[in-house]
Design a protein around this motif. Structure first.
Motif, PDB file in Angstrom:
ATOM      1  N   THR A   1       0.797  -1.228   0.000  1.00 17.22           N
ATOM      2  CA  THR A   1       0.000   0.000   0.000  1.00 17.22           C
ATOM      3  C   THR A   1       0.833   1.283   0.000  1.00 17.22           C
ATOM      4  N   ALA A   2       2.143   1.161  -0.206  1.00 28.01           N
ATOM      5  CA  ALA A   2       2.995   2.351  -0.267  1.00 28.01           C
ATOM      6  C   ALA A   2       2.823   2.977  -1.649  1.00 28.01           C
ATOM      7  N   VAL A   3       1.802   3.804  -1.777  1.00 29.16           N
ATOM      8  CA  VAL A   3       1.368   4.318  -3.080  1.00 29.16           C
ATOM      9  C   VAL A   3       2.491   5.037  -3.827  1.00 29.16           C
ATOM     10  N   ASP A   4       3.204   5.925  -3.167  1.00 31.74           N
ATOM     11  CA  ASP A   4       4.267   6.671  -3.836  1.00 31.74           C
ATOM     12  C   ASP A   4       5.474   5.786  -4.136  1.00 31.74           C
ATOM     13  N   ALA A   5       5.836   4.935  -3.201  1.00 34.81           N
ATOM     14  CA  ALA A   5       6.992   4.058  -3.412  1.00 34.81           C
ATOM     15  C   ALA A   5       6.760   3.104  -4.579  1.00 34.81           C
ATOM     16  N   ALA A   6       5.506   2.736  -4.823  1.00 37.24           N
ATOM     17  CA  ALA A   6       5.197   1.812  -5.912  1.00 37.24           C
ATOM     18  C   ALA A   6       5.560   2.380  -7.276  1.00 37.24           C
ATOM     19  N   GLU A   7       5.616   3.708  -7.388  1.00 35.56           N
ATOM     20  CA  GLU A   7       5.981   4.313  -8.669  1.00 35.56           C
ATOM     21  C   GLU A   7       7.394   3.924  -9.092  1.00 35.56           C
ATOM     22  N   ASP A   8       8.274   3.700  -8.124  1.00 30.97           N
ATOM     23  CA  ASP A   8       9.659   3.309  -8.426  1.00 30.97           C
ATOM     24  C   ASP A   8       9.905   1.824  -8.195  1.00 30.97           C
ATOM     25  N   ASP A   9       8.881   1.105  -7.740  1.00 33.84           N
ATOM     26  CA  ASP A   9       9.052  -0.315  -7.442  1.00 33.84           C
ATOM     27  C   ASP A   9       7.773  -1.070  -7.788  1.00 33.84           C
ATOM     28  N   GLU A  10       7.320  -0.869  -9.040  1.00 37.58           N
ATOM     29  CA  GLU A  10       6.058  -1.484  -9.442  1.00 37.58           C
ATOM     30  C   GLU A  10       6.139  -3.007  -9.443  1.00 37.58           C
ATOM     31  N   ALA A  11       7.312  -3.542  -9.713  1.00 38.53           N
ATOM     32  CA  ALA A  11       7.457  -4.997  -9.735  1.00 38.53           C
ATOM     33  C   ALA A  11       7.157  -5.601  -8.362  1.00 38.53           C
ATOM     34  N   ARG A  12       7.677  -4.954  -7.324  1.00 42.47           N
ATOM     35  CA  ARG A  12       7.412  -5.458  -5.976  1.00 42.47           C
ATOM     36  C   ARG A  12       5.937  -5.315  -5.624  1.00 42.47           C
ATOM     37  N   ALA A  13       5.342  -4.171  -5.980  1.00 41.32           N
ATOM     38  CA  ALA A  13       3.920  -3.967  -5.719  1.00 41.32           C
ATOM     39  C   ALA A  13       3.087  -4.995  -6.474  1.00 41.32           C
TER      40      ALA A  13
END
Length: 301
Positions: A72-84
């Motif tokens: 649910t780390a919305v902003d962090a997902a922008e740089d780590d979409e694979a993990r999300a």
């Protein structure tokens, strides 16, 4: 209502902890955290669902999985979409496959971020998806994985969730009230604040209906706090609950407060199918906020 055995992956998070706290003699909730049950690990997931099915049969309970595991780390997902994607899409796919194999119903929790946020009326479950962020894309993929799995599954979208566990807007505003004289909060994004304790109760009510053979015909449902507001108005209400001057909260625009991930400008979700299924609508968001602060205050005494 049938006696339930409920498995909650993501059980130590914000929603999961409230589901765990809802365990009773009739509703037995097992809520492992990601360290105990990683939804990305197929072997562990199959083992957990098999154990749930076996235990439920032995105890005369009806097994249901409520998936609260999410990145649910919305902003962090922008740089780590694979993990999300691994948590929000691959994880639900693995979970749904296991539930299909063991014929255990699955309730999967999703989000308003699957929509563009450009609507001018509350989103219906069947409205087309158009996520504008990595987080939204991965959650939309998770919905597709669950609904296309062959499992007896329901997707429940919610929004603006806050609770006693983890980080959330209410906790942030509570902290900042003690640190700053004046706060600027965006006033051009609208949604429905949802207390995780109320959401947990709604999800378990849905699980009970499924167990009783009354699962909704609509496989996608929306469940949020009643009514709508803006983040600015929400923040002012939080200040009121804290006994602080809400005039210290000032409105600003989204453009004045840029974030890595795009936020939906309009996140209000229609709960018409939820009501049509005979499920209890969640209380108005303002009433729930007061109840949340009353619980927090009581816990401190």
């Amino acid at each position: 209502m049938s006696r339930l055995a409920v498995l909650v992956p993501g059980g130590t998070g914000q929603l999961g902890s409230d589901l765990a706290a809802s365990s009773t003699d009739d509703v037995e909730v097992t809520a492992p955290g990601s360290a105990e049950l990683d939804v990305k690990r197929a072997g562990a997931v199959v083992e957990a669902v098999a154990e749930l099915a076996g235990r439920a049969k032995k105890e005369g309970r009806f097994p249901v999985v409520v998936n609260a595991a999410a990145y649910t780390a919305v902003d962090a997902a922008e740089d780590d979409e694979a993990r999300a994607f691994a948590v929000n899409a691959d994880g639900p796919r693995v979970l749904a496959a296991a539930c299909s194999s063991w014929r255990v119903p699955l309730v999967h929790v999703s989000t308003d971020y699957v929509f563009s946020g450009e609507a001018e009326r509350p989103y219906l479950p069947e409205d087309p998806l158009s996520p504008r962020s990595a987080y939204g894309r991965t959650k939309a993929a998770g919905e597709d994985a669950v609904l296309g799995s062959g499992a007896s599954a329901w997707v429940v979208r919610t929004a603006w969730v806050y609770g006693e566990r983890g980080g959330n807007f209410v906790k942030t505003m509570t902290r900042l009230e003690g640190e700053r004289d004046v706060l600027s909060v965006v006033d051009d994004q609208r949604g429905s604040p949802t207390w995780s304790a109320d959401l947990a109760a709604g999800l378990l009510e849905l699980a009970g209906k499924i167990a009783d053979g009354e699962g909704p015909s609509s496989r996608i449902l929306h469940c949020t706090g009643g009514g709508e507001t803006s983040w600015f108005e929400f923040a002012r209400a939080i200040f009121e609950e804290l006994g602080a001057d809400p005039g210290r909260v000032k409105p600003c625009t989204t453009a004045e407060f840029p974030r890595p991930a795009a936020r939906p400008a309009y996140s209000v979700l229609s709960d018409e199918p939820w009501r049509a299924a005979g499920l209890t609508p969640l209380r108005p968001w303002r009433d729930a906020l007061g109840a949340y602060f009353a619980r927090v205050s009581a816990a401190r005494r």
